[in-house]
Design a protein around this motif. Structure first.
Motif, PDB file in Angstrom:
ATOM      1  N   ALA A   1      26.425  -3.740  64.248  1.00  0.00           N
ATOM      2  CA  ALA A   1      25.175  -3.822  65.016  1.00  0.00           C
ATOM      3  C   ALA A   1      25.411  -3.843  66.521  1.00  0.00           C
ATOM      4  N   GLY A   2      26.667  -3.898  66.958  1.00  0.00           N
ATOM      5  CA  GLY A   2      26.961  -3.911  68.385  1.00  0.00           C
ATOM      6  C   GLY A   2      26.914  -5.279  69.024  1.00  0.00           C
ATOM      7  N   VAL A   3      26.822  -6.325  68.194  1.00  0.00           N
ATOM      8  CA  VAL A   3      26.830  -7.695  68.711  1.00  0.00           C
ATOM      9  C   VAL A   3      27.883  -8.484  67.934  1.00  0.00           C
ATOM     10  N   PRO A   4      29.164  -8.186  68.138  1.00  0.00           N
ATOM     11  CA  PRO A   4      30.214  -8.810  67.324  1.00  0.00           C
ATOM     12  C   PRO A   4      30.177 -10.330  67.379  1.00  0.00           C
ATOM     13  N   LEU A   5      30.288 -10.917  66.209  1.00  0.00           N
ATOM     14  CA  LEU A   5      30.150 -12.371  66.081  1.00  0.00           C
ATOM     15  C   LEU A   5      31.183 -13.125  66.904  1.00  0.00           C
ATOM     16  N   ILE A   6      32.399 -12.614  66.975  1.00  0.00           N
ATOM     17  CA  ILE A   6      33.430 -13.332  67.720  1.00  0.00           C
ATOM     18  C   ILE A   6      33.071 -13.405  69.204  1.00  0.00           C
ATOM     19  N   GLY A   7      32.338 -12.414  69.699  1.00  0.00           N
ATOM     20  CA  GLY A   7      31.867 -12.459  71.083  1.00  0.00           C
ATOM     21  C   GLY A   7      30.802 -13.525  71.284  1.00  0.00           C
ATOM     22  N   LEU A   8      29.941 -13.697  70.298  1.00  0.00           N
ATOM     23  CA  LEU A   8      28.918 -14.738  70.370  1.00  0.00           C
ATOM     24  C   LEU A   8      29.556 -16.124  70.329  1.00  0.00           C
ATOM     25  N   ILE A   9      30.671 -16.244  69.604  1.00  0.00           N
ATOM     26  CA  ILE A   9      31.356 -17.535  69.503  1.00  0.00           C
ATOM     27  C   ILE A   9      32.135 -17.852  70.773  1.00  0.00           C
ATOM     28  N   LEU A  10      32.864 -16.860  71.283  1.00  0.00           N
ATOM     29  CA  LEU A  10      33.767 -17.099  72.403  1.00  0.00           C
ATOM     30  C   LEU A  10      33.127 -16.896  73.771  1.00  0.00           C
ATOM     31  N   GLY A  11      31.996 -16.189  73.819  1.00  0.00           N
ATOM     32  CA  GLY A  11      31.344 -15.949  75.112  1.00  0.00           C
ATOM     33  C   GLY A  11      31.079 -17.219  75.904  1.00  0.00           C
ATOM     34  N   PRO A  12      30.458 -18.237  75.310  1.00  0.00           N
ATOM     35  CA  PRO A  12      30.245 -19.494  76.051  1.00  0.00           C
ATOM     36  C   PRO A  12      31.546 -20.206  76.404  1.00  0.00           C
ATOM     37  N   VAL A  13      32.569 -20.062  75.571  1.00  0.00           N
ATOM     38  CA  VAL A  13      33.848 -20.711  75.858  1.00  0.00           C
ATOM     39  C   VAL A  13      34.478 -20.120  77.113  1.00  0.00           C
TER      40      VAL A  13
END
Length: 264
Positions: free
Chosen positions: A126-138
């Motif tokens: 979908a173009g919104v990889p989950l690992i990016g959602l997890i690590l983005g705030p970190v």
């Protein structure tokens, strides 16, 4: 590129890798998080192997999970990994007790692993990889990688596919064992597969991100924008005061004399 530039670039690359390592360590709990993940299941299968007592095994696993949470609370440390372990063990205990089948202690965790694998793959498609959602705030970049940092989005997509495929492979091993093996065999295989696939996925994530562009610190950008706006307001107020103050000073004598002349 001069020889003087190389040490600087190498230092920046080393700093980037160090930041990536620290962020991954924080996000996934590090050594302590792995221990908290493995220990309840290890205790369950060990006790069940020794005496085939479902109730004792389940209570021991749940108790050690609660102790891990209490230890983190006493040490005023983050409890998210310990709490997730408690919930996972609690669901496993409920399933096992309700069905009176020790093998079902592992079923909720297996379903979670399969669901997480699908989530990694679907979000990548979908173009919104989950690992990016997890690590983005970190990394303090939030979702800036989606539109402003395509190289980083690509790295997150690769990492998410890696996590998804590794967890799918793990599920492909465990679910047949759930149907064909006994509780002890399933339990020991599951404990054995807790850490190695996880470490492989974390290592691949580190490899992909270490080669990616640096994260955009959106928090620093917001702070800089607020400081610039504040400075602009202060400058505008100083300019306004500089314009009006001399005019007031000059107008007072003129008004005074003018008033006197008019009165006379």
């Amino acid at each position: 590129m001069t020889s003087l530039d190389k040490p600087t670039e190498e230092k920046e690359a080393d700093d980037s890798r160090a930041v990536t390592e620290a962020a991954l360590f924080e996000a996934f709990g590090g050594v302590r998080g792995m221990v908290e993940t493995v220990l309840p299941g290890l205790l369950f299968v060990t006790i069940f192997t020794l005496n085939n007592d479902l109730h004792m095994s389940a209570i021991a696993a749940l108790a050690v999970s609660l102790i891990l949470v209490v230890v983190r609370l006493v040490m005023k440390d983050t409890v998210k990994h310990a709490f997730s372990g408690v919930f996972g063990v609690a669901f496993g205990v409920v399933f096992a007790m309700m069905t009176d089948n020790a093998k079902n202690f592992y079923l909720p965790g297996m379903l979670y692993t399969l669901g997480l694998a699908m989530a990694y793959i679907v979000t990548s498609l979908a173009g919104v990889p989950l690992i990016g959602l997890i690590l983005g705030p970190v990394f303090k970049e939030n979702l800036s990688w989606r539109t402003r940092n395509p190289g980083r989005k690509k790295a997150y997509t690769k990492a998410s596919y890696a996590w998804g495929l590794i967890l799918l492979a793990k599920s492909a091993i465990l679910f047949p064992l759930y149907w064909w093996a006994d509780t002890e065999q399933l339990g020991w295989v599951l404990v054995t597969l807790k850490i190695p696939p996880f470490l492989l996925a974390v290592w691949l994530t580190w490899v992909f991100l270490a080669k990616a562009p640096a994260p955009i610190d959106v928090f620093a950008e917001m702070e800089a924008a607020e400081e610039a706006e504040k400075a602009e307001k202060e400058r505008a107020e100083r300019d306004k005061a500089a314009v009006w103050q001399p005019a007031d000073a000059e107008s007072d004598p003129a008004d005074t004399h003018g008033g006197r002349h008019r009165k006379s």
